[in-house]
Design a protein around this motif. Structure first.
Motif: not given
Length: 355
Positions: A81-86, A182-185, A190-194
């Motif tokens: 799923x497209x869950x963000x750039x991060x 990216x592991x810390x956020x 929006x439900x995404x890792x930004x």
């Protein structure tokens, strides 16, 4: 140094075209937008590329292959799923390892490539380097706030009240320090890792995050208006080349590229224009800033400032302009009586009708 190219995403702003085609493969001057980015990476001396793919993975893989035609070695990394750039960075960690890398959004277009940026990063090697450009309305972008000496002091994702007009361009350069970030956020609203949150984590950790404000041309080709504008800019760089056939009643003016197997019959073509192999233009006018892909038919019509994808036909419809026409499309006149509009449109279409 490696690259991570993002080629997933639904491309909702380009529907209905992207209901049946990956947005990164929509052509600019008859070449997929994605190909320009891959060539930029190769020109910068990067050969190992991890490519994030989603629902359109099969189409992307068919078009790009193993990357050898670009001088690249491509490894495909599925994202369910497209869950963000991060999130893309997170799932690519095994591939990226301890290497520095460029993250490149596959639907972005930068005139002039990224070689100078990559060389600058290699020479200085900050923990992260981002590209910025000034935009009239930054609310649709990640936005950077710079300090008095130009240092990055804050980042926001699509803010309602932007603190600057500096939008993040879809090219980022990272050292392996980004992996801890990216592991810390946590996911955003929006439900995404930004990626902006990951960059902010680096800033808060006193990492060296630098920026370059680009003065050249950049576009996120996520909507029809931007696609047509990028198409215009690329066509302006073409040199005239006539490999196809024109008859004695036809005229080609200016920077016209006529691919082998294309034919112009009793028509006038004014560049910059590119016409693909196997396409026939007859009894028609094709005006500036138009790309017509392979195996199309343009008959008794006028066409300008438009993109026509492969295997489509336009017959007897007068003038068409500022349009993006998909694959296997037929455009024909409506019956004159009774006067009515007859439409077959895909989901989420947008239509303008002159009543």
């Amino acid at each position: 140094m490696k690259a991570l190219v993002l080629s997933g995403g639904a491309g909702t702003r380009l529907r209905p075209i992207t209901h049946t085609s990956a947005k990164q493969l929509v052509p600019v001057a008859n070449r997929a937008v994605l190909f320009y980015g891959l060539e930029s990476l190769a020109a910068a001396g990067i050969t190992d590329v991890g490519m994030i793919v989603g629902d359109t993975a099969a189409e992307i893989q068919e078009a790009v292959g193993d990357g050898s035609k670009f001088g690249l070695d491509i490894t495909y990394i599925p994202q369910e799923q497209p869950l963000g750039l991060a999130h893309a960075v997170l799932i690519a960690q095994d591939y990226l390892g301890d290497d520095d890398f460029v993250m490149y959004l596959g639907d972005n277009f930068i005139v002039g490539g990224i070689t100078d940026l990559v060389d600058e990063f290699r020479g200085n090697r900050p923990d992260a380097q981002i590209l910025l450009t000034r935009v009239p309305d930054p609310r649709s972008f990640g936005v950077a706030e710079l300090g008095p000496e130009g240092q990055v002091i804050g980042l926001e994702e699509k803010p309602e009240r932007p603190r600057s007009d500096l939008a993040l361009v879809g090219v980022y350069l990272f050292t392996p320090r980004i992996h801890e970030a990216v592991r810390s956020i946590e996911p955003s609203g929006r439900g995404e890792l930004e990626i902006t949150h990951a960059l902010q984590h680096l800033i808060d950790s006193r990492a060296d995050v630098r920026s370059t404000v680009i003065k050249g041309y950049w576009k996120d080709t996520g909507n029809v208006t931007d696609m047509l504008e990028v198409n215009r800019r690329v066509l302006e760089t073409l040199d005239r080349r006539i490999d196809g056939e024109t008859d004695e009643r036809s005229e080609t003016i200016g920077r016209v590229v006529l691919e082998e197997g294309a034919r112009i019959v009793n028509s006038r073509v004014v560049g910059p224009v590119v016409i693909g192999a196997g396409t026939l233009v007859s009894d028609s006018y094709v005006g500036p800033f138009t790309s017509v892909a392979e195996n199309c038919r343009i008959t008794d019509s006028e066409l300008e400032f438009s993109i026509v994808l492969r295997d489509s036909s336009i017959r007897g419809v007068g003038r068409i302009e500022a349009s993006l026409i998909g694959r296997h499309v037929e455009v024909t006149p409506a019956p004159s009586v009774p006067r009515a509009h007859r439409l077959v449109l895909g989901d989420h279409s947008k239509v303008q009708i002159h009543s």
